[in-house]
Design a protein around this motif. Structure first.
Motif, PDB file in Angstrom:
ATOM      1  N   MET A  96       1.887  -5.227  20.935  1.00 15.71           N
ATOM      2  CA  MET A  96       3.204  -5.149  20.292  1.00 15.71           C
ATOM      3  C   MET A  96       4.246  -4.754  21.329  1.00 15.71           C
ATOM      4  N   LYS A  97       5.424  -5.346  21.193  1.00 18.70           N
ATOM      5  CA  LYS A  97       6.559  -4.986  22.035  1.00 18.70           C
ATOM      6  C   LYS A  97       7.755  -4.656  21.145  1.00 18.70           C
ATOM      7  N   HIS A  98       8.634  -3.789  21.635  1.00 22.06           N
ATOM      8  CA  HIS A  98       9.827  -3.456  20.859  1.00 22.06           C
ATOM      9  C   HIS A  98      10.629  -4.707  20.518  1.00 22.06           C
ATOM     10  N   GLN A  99      10.614  -5.708  21.418  1.00 25.27           N
ATOM     11  CA  GLN A  99      11.437  -6.907  21.226  1.00 25.27           C
ATOM     12  C   GLN A  99      10.998  -7.735  20.022  1.00 25.27           C
ATOM     13  N   TYR A 100       9.777  -7.475  19.493  1.00 23.20           N
ATOM     14  CA  TYR A 100       9.289  -8.229  18.337  1.00 23.20           C
ATOM     15  C   TYR A 100       9.773  -7.659  17.001  1.00 23.20           C
ATOM     16  N   VAL A 101      10.323  -6.458  17.029  1.00 27.91           N
ATOM     17  CA  VAL A 101      10.676  -5.790  15.773  1.00 27.91           C
ATOM     18  C   VAL A 101      11.671  -6.625  14.971  1.00 27.91           C
ATOM     19  N   GLY A 102      11.313  -6.889  13.735  1.00 27.00           N
ATOM     20  CA  GLY A 102      12.215  -7.576  12.816  1.00 27.00           C
ATOM     21  C   GLY A 102      12.068  -9.072  12.758  1.00 27.00           C
ATOM     22  N   ASP A 103      11.257  -9.688  13.646  1.00 27.90           N
ATOM     23  CA  ASP A 103      11.156 -11.145  13.570  1.00 27.90           C
ATOM     24  C   ASP A 103      10.277 -11.542  12.381  1.00 27.90           C
ATOM     25  N   ILE A 104      10.135 -12.842  12.141  1.00 20.38           N
ATOM     26  CA  ILE A 104       9.487 -13.315  10.924  1.00 20.38           C
ATOM     27  C   ILE A 104       8.022 -12.886  10.850  1.00 20.38           C
ATOM     28  N   SER A 105       7.333 -12.867  11.991  1.00 19.41           N
ATOM     29  CA  SER A 105       5.943 -12.407  11.982  1.00 19.41           C
ATOM     30  C   SER A 105       5.863 -10.921  11.678  1.00 19.41           C
ATOM     31  N   ASP A 106       6.862 -10.178  12.130  1.00 21.04           N
ATOM     32  CA  ASP A 106       6.925  -8.745  11.839  1.00 21.04           C
ATOM     33  C   ASP A 106       7.087  -8.516  10.334  1.00 21.04           C
ATOM     34  N   TYR A 107       7.921  -9.322   9.706  1.00 20.19           N
ATOM     35  CA  TYR A 107       8.135  -9.231   8.260  1.00 20.19           C
ATOM     36  C   TYR A 107       6.821  -9.437   7.511  1.00 20.19           C
ATOM     37  N   ARG A 108       6.095 -10.473   7.883  1.00 18.16           N
ATOM     38  CA  ARG A 108       4.816 -10.743   7.232  1.00 18.16           C
ATOM     39  C   ARG A 108       3.813  -9.606   7.478  1.00 18.16           C
ATOM     40  N   LYS A 109       3.804  -9.105   8.682  1.00 16.64           N
ATOM     41  CA  LYS A 109       2.868  -8.030   9.041  1.00 16.64           C
ATOM     42  C   LYS A 109       3.090  -6.793   8.193  1.00 16.64           C
ATOM     43  N   TYR A 110       4.319  -6.346   8.076  1.00 16.70           N
ATOM     44  CA  TYR A 110       4.592  -5.134   7.297  1.00 16.70           C
ATOM     45  C   TYR A 110       4.405  -5.376   5.807  1.00 16.70           C
ATOM     46  N   ALA A 111       4.697  -6.592   5.362  1.00 18.03           N
ATOM     47  CA  ALA A 111       4.454  -6.902   3.951  1.00 18.03           C
ATOM     48  C   ALA A 111       2.969  -6.755   3.630  1.00 18.03           C
ATOM     49  N   LEU A 112       2.119  -7.233   4.529  1.00 13.07           N
ATOM     50  CA  LEU A 112       0.674  -7.106   4.326  1.00 13.07           C
ATOM     51  C   LEU A 112       0.242  -5.648   4.379  1.00 13.07           C
ATOM     52  N   LEU A 113       0.731  -4.905   5.345  1.00 10.00           N
ATOM     53  CA  LEU A 113       0.373  -3.489   5.447  1.00 10.00           C
ATOM     54  C   LEU A 113       0.809  -2.713   4.205  1.00 10.00           C
ATOM     55  N   ARG A 114       1.980  -3.027   3.686  1.00  8.89           N
ATOM     56  CA  ARG A 114       2.465  -2.355   2.480  1.00  8.89           C
ATOM     57  C   ARG A 114       1.554  -2.676   1.294  1.00  8.89           C
ATOM     58  N   ALA A 115       1.108  -3.914   1.225  1.00  6.98           N
ATOM     59  CA  ALA A 115       0.222  -4.302   0.127  1.00  6.98           C
ATOM     60  C   ALA A 115      -1.126  -3.583   0.238  1.00  6.98           C
ATOM     61  N   LEU A 116      -1.657  -3.503   1.446  1.00 11.38           N
ATOM     62  CA  LEU A 116      -2.960  -2.864   1.639  1.00 11.38           C
ATOM     63  C   LEU A 116      -2.901  -1.355   1.445  1.00 11.38           C
ATOM     64  N   SER A 117      -1.735  -0.773   1.683  1.00  8.54           N
ATOM     65  CA  SER A 117      -1.616   0.681   1.515  1.00  8.54           C
ATOM     66  C   SER A 117      -1.667   1.088   0.052  1.00  8.54           C
ATOM     67  N   TRP A 118      -1.349   0.135  -0.829  1.00  5.77           N
ATOM     68  CA  TRP A 118      -1.364   0.390  -2.277  1.00  5.77           C
ATOM     69  C   TRP A 118      -0.502   1.601  -2.618  1.00  5.77           C
ATOM     70  N   GLY A 119       0.711   1.582  -2.101  1.00  2.00           N
ATOM     71  CA  GLY A 119       1.644   2.672  -2.385  1.00  2.00           C
ATOM     72  C   GLY A 119       1.253   3.986  -1.759  1.00  2.00           C
ATOM     73  N   GLY A 120       0.439   3.933  -0.703  1.00  2.00           N
ATOM     74  CA  GLY A 120       0.006   5.151  -0.020  1.00  2.00           C
ATOM     75  C   GLY A 120      -1.367   5.637  -0.434  1.00  2.00           C
ATOM     76  N   ALA A 121      -1.991   4.981  -1.417  1.00  2.00           N
ATOM     77  CA  ALA A 121      -3.338   5.388  -1.849  1.00  2.00           C
ATOM     78  C   ALA A 121      -4.351   5.166  -0.736  1.00  2.00           C
ATOM     79  N   ASN A 122      -4.186   4.074   0.030  1.00  2.00           N
ATOM     80  CA  ASN A 122      -5.031   3.811   1.190  1.00  2.00           C
ATOM     81  C   ASN A 122      -4.281   4.262   2.443  1.00  2.00           C
ATOM     82  N   ARG A 123      -4.854   5.203   3.149  1.00  2.00           N
ATOM     83  CA  ARG A 123      -4.188   5.781   4.320  1.00  2.00           C
ATOM     84  C   ARG A 123      -4.342   4.848   5.511  1.00  2.00           C
ATOM     85  N   ILE A 124      -3.207   4.396   6.048  1.00  2.00           N
ATOM     86  CA  ILE A 124      -3.206   3.432   7.142  1.00  2.00           C
ATOM     87  C   ILE A 124      -2.781   4.098   8.441  1.00  2.00           C
ATOM     88  N   GLY A 125      -3.579   3.853   9.481  1.00  2.00           N
ATOM     89  CA  GLY A 125      -3.215   4.268  10.829  1.00  2.00           C
ATOM     90  C   GLY A 125      -2.777   3.036  11.606  1.00  2.00           C
TER      91      GLY A 125
END
Length: 250
Positions: free
Chosen positions: A1-30
């Motif tokens: 990961m590089k700072h320059q990638y923050v906010g691009d379309i792949s970044d959007y998909r990545k965080y959307a997936l992480l948010r889904a897997l976290s289940w509102g914080g029930a699953n602790r993600i590192g």
């Protein structure tokens, strides 16, 4: 990961997936960014989607707004903007710079391992993905996650999500190869793939992980249309090809 990638379309998909897997914080993600220095390239410049909210905001409105704010000013296009936004509920972050040289990398992984002692799933975000033929310790080896590192975290009972950039090869065979390599160091893991236009994510769920993580993965498979993220459970392989189901029933 590089700072320059923050906010691009792949970044959007990545965080959307992480948010889904976290289940509102029930699953602790590192989140292990596997941060590398900027290379001065134009990579990470795919921001046009932020000017099309009518098309893209629907996938995760709150996240879309967070990334639009981060991308609005160059100084905000940094990983700290994501960490401080609370985009991924309850997540812990390891944001040190990953060196190429072997001793420094080993120390990095030791500290990361300690930082995520309480995590249910660890997300590794290398620039390129799983190791290729480039030996650990060589120039640009920091762009890859090595299988012995996967084995170490999995051996401690951790589930893992791994970022993988698609090289210019036939994708079905490439996905099958990655899955087989993951299975070689994560035996008995339940595996899902989440694919997009340019990248894939491999989720390997340890059999001792809470059942809610597999439930979140199943749910994530049906959250978006395939043009955004296509999620599939990998049941087994046959002749080098994944056999996939829409979900696994626990």
């Amino acid at each position: 990961m590089k700072h320059q990638y923050v906010g691009d379309i792949s970044d959007y998909r990545k965080y959307a997936l992480l948010r889904a897997l976290s289940w509102g914080g029930a699953n602790r993600i590192g989140v292990c960014w596997m941060l590398t220095p900027s290379d001065g390239s134009a990579d990470g410049g795919k921001l046009a989607y932020l000017r099309q909210p009518e098309r893209y905001r629907q996938f995760d409105p709150q996240l879309f707004d967070i990334l639009a704010h981060a991308a609005d000013e160059p100084d905000r296009r940094r990983l700290q903007s994501i960490e401080e936004s609370g985009a991924i509920a309850g997540a812990a972050y390891f944001n040190e710079l990953l060196p190429d040289h072997t001793p420094g990398r080993a120390a990095f992984m030791d500290r990361c391992f300690s930082a995520f002692e309480r995590a249910d799933v660890v997300f590794f975000d290398p620039d390129n993905g799983l190791e290729t033929s480039l030996p650990k310790g060589r120039k640009n080896s920091s762009k890859y996650l090595y299988l012995d590192e996967v084995a170490r975290f999995y051996g401690s009972g951790k589930s893992m999500l791994v970022y993988q950039h698609f090289p210019r090869v036939e994708r079905r065979a490439f996905l099958a190869s990655c899955i087989e390599r993951l299975r070689s160091v994560a035996p008995e893991a339940l595996i899902w793939t989440f694919t997009t236009a340019h990248v894939a994510f491999f989720l390997a769920v340890h059999p001792e992980s809470p059942a809610r993580l597999a439930a979140a993965a199943n749910e994530a498979c049906g959250l978006w249309d395939e043009g955004f993220i296509a999620g599939q459970y990998v049941r087994s392989t046959r002749h080098g090809r994944p056999i996939i189901d829409s979900e696994i029933r626990m």
